[in-house]
Motif scaffolding. Structure first.
Motif, PDB file in Angstrom:
ATOM      1  N   ILE A  40      -0.041  -0.728   1.216  1.00 49.35           N
ATOM      2  CA  ILE A  40       0.345  -1.733   0.204  1.00 49.35           C
ATOM      3  C   ILE A  40       1.330  -2.738   0.809  1.00 49.35           C
TER       4      ILE A  40
ATOM      5  N   LYS B 151      -4.849   0.464  -3.521  1.00 51.49           N
ATOM      6  CA  LYS B 151      -5.183   1.000  -2.193  1.00 51.49           C
ATOM      7  C   LYS B 151      -6.663   1.347  -2.097  1.00 51.49           C
TER       8      LYS B 151
ATOM      9  N   ARG C 116       4.220  -4.173   0.040  1.00 51.16           N
ATOM     10  CA  ARG C 116       5.283  -3.929  -0.959  1.00 51.16           C
ATOM     11  C   ARG C 116       6.029  -5.195  -1.369  1.00 51.16           C
TER      12      ARG C 116
ATOM     13  N   THR D  14       3.776  -6.879  -3.921  1.00 51.00           N
ATOM     14  CA  THR D  14       3.602  -6.188  -5.211  1.00 51.00           C
ATOM     15  C   THR D  14       4.914  -6.188  -5.991  1.00 51.00           C
ATOM     16  N   GLU D  15       6.026  -6.129  -5.263  1.00 54.46           N
ATOM     17  CA  GLU D  15       7.321  -6.170  -5.970  1.00 54.46           C
ATOM     18  C   GLU D  15       7.597  -7.556  -6.514  1.00 54.46           C
TER      19      GLU D  15
ATOM     20  N   PRO E  94       3.516  -2.643 -11.418  1.00 50.70           N
ATOM     21  CA  PRO E  94       4.084  -1.291 -11.580  1.00 50.70           C
ATOM     22  C   PRO E  94       3.511  -0.336 -10.526  1.00 50.70           C
ATOM     23  N   ASN E  95       4.353   0.608 -10.088  1.00 52.31           N
ATOM     24  CA  ASN E  95       3.959   1.557  -9.039  1.00 52.31           C
ATOM     25  C   ASN E  95       2.682   2.320  -9.378  1.00 52.31           C
ATOM     26  N   ASP E  96       2.471   2.583 -10.681  1.00 51.88           N
ATOM     27  CA  ASP E  96       1.287   3.358 -11.080  1.00 51.88           C
ATOM     28  C   ASP E  96      -0.020   2.716 -10.625  1.00 51.88           C
ATOM     29  N   TYR E  97      -0.002   1.411 -10.465  1.00 52.62           N
ATOM     30  CA  TYR E  97      -1.242   0.723 -10.078  1.00 52.62           C
ATOM     31  C   TYR E  97      -1.517   0.802  -8.570  1.00 52.62           C
ATOM     32  N   LEU E  98      -0.475   1.124  -7.804  1.00 50.06           N
ATOM     33  CA  LEU E  98      -0.621   1.016  -6.350  1.00 50.06           C
ATOM     34  C   LEU E  98      -1.742   1.886  -5.769  1.00 50.06           C
TER      35      LEU E  98
END
Lengths: 303, 303
Positions: free
Chosen positions: A160, A179, A162, A165-166, A171-175
């Motif tokens: 990812i 991937k 990061r 995405t940040e 949200p982390n749940d989507y990472l």
């Protein structure tokens, strides 16, 4: 991810001082795989600072002594130093009979589980896989049943990005979904392509191990386009007659095979005891395939 | 006449770097005998400049791997380098089964005659003799059937005192008779004692090899009054519990045994991998028997 080969033995059937029977250690992401286990392999492991307890899988190409006579001693020592974790051995069907007979008469009851898996020499077959690698055996053409082994790294999921995405507040749940190739749809409806949110994962690498074999076209399909090809080169080409008679390969042939199967690099080994100086073998192979290296004991070769 | 022992391996079950599994080479009048053949023995022979083709007789004490796992490789290499002369192997009955199974699956048909003689572990038995030596096996007390070996030099005929026989004009035809103990009667009737016409032959020497065993009184009769006694000393005496449990001996016990059987010299070996420094084992044995030496790989010890 690490993907390297350590040469533990580079000699053909009769060892000479400083050159031991065949054995190689493969480190894939800090997991250790042993390929062949000639006499003295456990001492070579000690010499090069490898704890045998880190080895979980052992692949034996065939039942000529110079490729397996170190196995019983290694399995014994693992037992004596208190190993608890299972060991998996892959090799010709009779290998189990040999192991069982030795342990029967030494009255050894191993304190760890030992699984001996029979290979076959008719077709290529995937014999092991985990999250990092897939290992296949394939038939070679030697005097007795003999297989090579091919280690194919698995394609890894992309990492990812990061920072992106940040910045986008994803949200982390989507990472994990991103991937695995799902695009991200923001609450405002904007679609972000997963490729733009990740770093491309590296192209998987592969290593093929061709222990004893005469040169034939039959096994070339199994060793196409590897990053590193190990191929035996027992003799110089001026001993082709002897190579054919003993079902071995010459250094020139090893180079030609590497070119034919479009290997990126070639590692030659399994040298006849008659060659004290190995450079002529190297030079001969290079006439057909420039990116040849000599397998030298104690050296790591990156795949 | 030469009667020397070369240590090829001094380690107990698990080798450490620089210490190999058990093997010894005995040179008696330039004939070579191998006693035990742990993994890597053929490489040790190369290291110390011994041509394996000079070995005709191999004695295996028992079927724990550290005492025989180098045998198949050694027999194989003898075959590959073109040996024609017979090899005799002496060991527990199952040894033949193990050799046969390995050569069956490697499809090896030896080009020299191999005779495998079964030893038994019930009583002492003479298993080989020639003009120089007599070799006997005798029972030890280990976890599995195990024998030691005793090498007894044969008494040689005395050498003729040529100066005397020539001065007296004794015809050469009489010399063999004189050597065998016949007096010489000169034509004038004078009797010359054979003892006065010869040099006394040296007292025959003996070497006993006690590989793995727990200390018992049972085998002491077989190892009385040797010139050199080899006795395992796997542990220091503070690990007596472990020695008893694993059917091994401590350095103190080895020294006590040497004193008990009136050995002239003691050689200790078969060291546990836990002892990097061997001097404490030597010192401990010396408290009971001063003439103790450490078996060190590459060293020759005269009997």
């Amino acid at each position: 991810m690490r993907f390297d080969v350590l040469i533990l033995g580079s000699s053909s059937a009769t060892p000479i001082y400083g050159r031991h029977p065949t054995a190689q250690l493969i480190n894939i992401n800090e997991q250790l795989y042993l390929v062949d286990c000639g006499e003295g392999t456990q001492v070579q492991l000690i010499k090069y600072g490898i704890r045998s307890n880190r080895i979980k899988h052992i692949f034996i190409s065939h039942l000529h002594g110079d490729h397996y006579l170190g196995l019983i001693g290694l399995l014994s020592s693992m037992h004596l130093i208190g190993r608890k974790e299972a060991v998996h051995v892959y090799g010709p069907p009779a290998l189990k009979e040999i192991i069982d007979l030795n342990f029967l008469h030494s009255q050894t009851v191993l304190r760890y589980p030992l699984y001996v898996h029979a290979t076959q020499d008719q077709t290529m077959e995937m014999i092991f896989e985990n999250e990092h690698v897939q290992v296949s055996s394939f038939p070679l053409d030697h005097r007795i049943a003999c297989t090579g082994f091919r280690f194919d790294e698995k394609k890894r999921l992309p990492a990812i990005d990061r920072e992106k995405t940040e910045a986008l507040g994803i949200p982390n749940d989507y990472l994990p979904l991103i991937k695995r190739g799902h695009d991200y749809v923001a609450p405002n409806g904007t679609v972000y392509r997963w490729e733009d949110l990740t770093f491309a994962s590296p192209i998987p690498r592969s290593y093929a191990y061709c222990s004893d074999t005469v040169r034939t076209a039959s096994y070339l399909p199994y060793i196409q386009q590897t990053d590193l090809l190990y191929h035996e080169a027992t003799f110089m080409h001026n001993m082709l007659d002897r190579a054919l008679e003993t079902f071995h390969t010459t250094a020139l042939q090893a180079g030609e095979i590497a070119a034919q199967v479009q290997a990126k690099k070639l590692l030659i080994g399994h040298y006849s005891a008659r060659y004290k100086d190995l450079n002529p073998l190297l030079e001969e192979s290079k006439t057909a395939f420039e990116a040849t290296q000599l397998a030298q004991e104690g050296n790591w070769y990156s795949v």
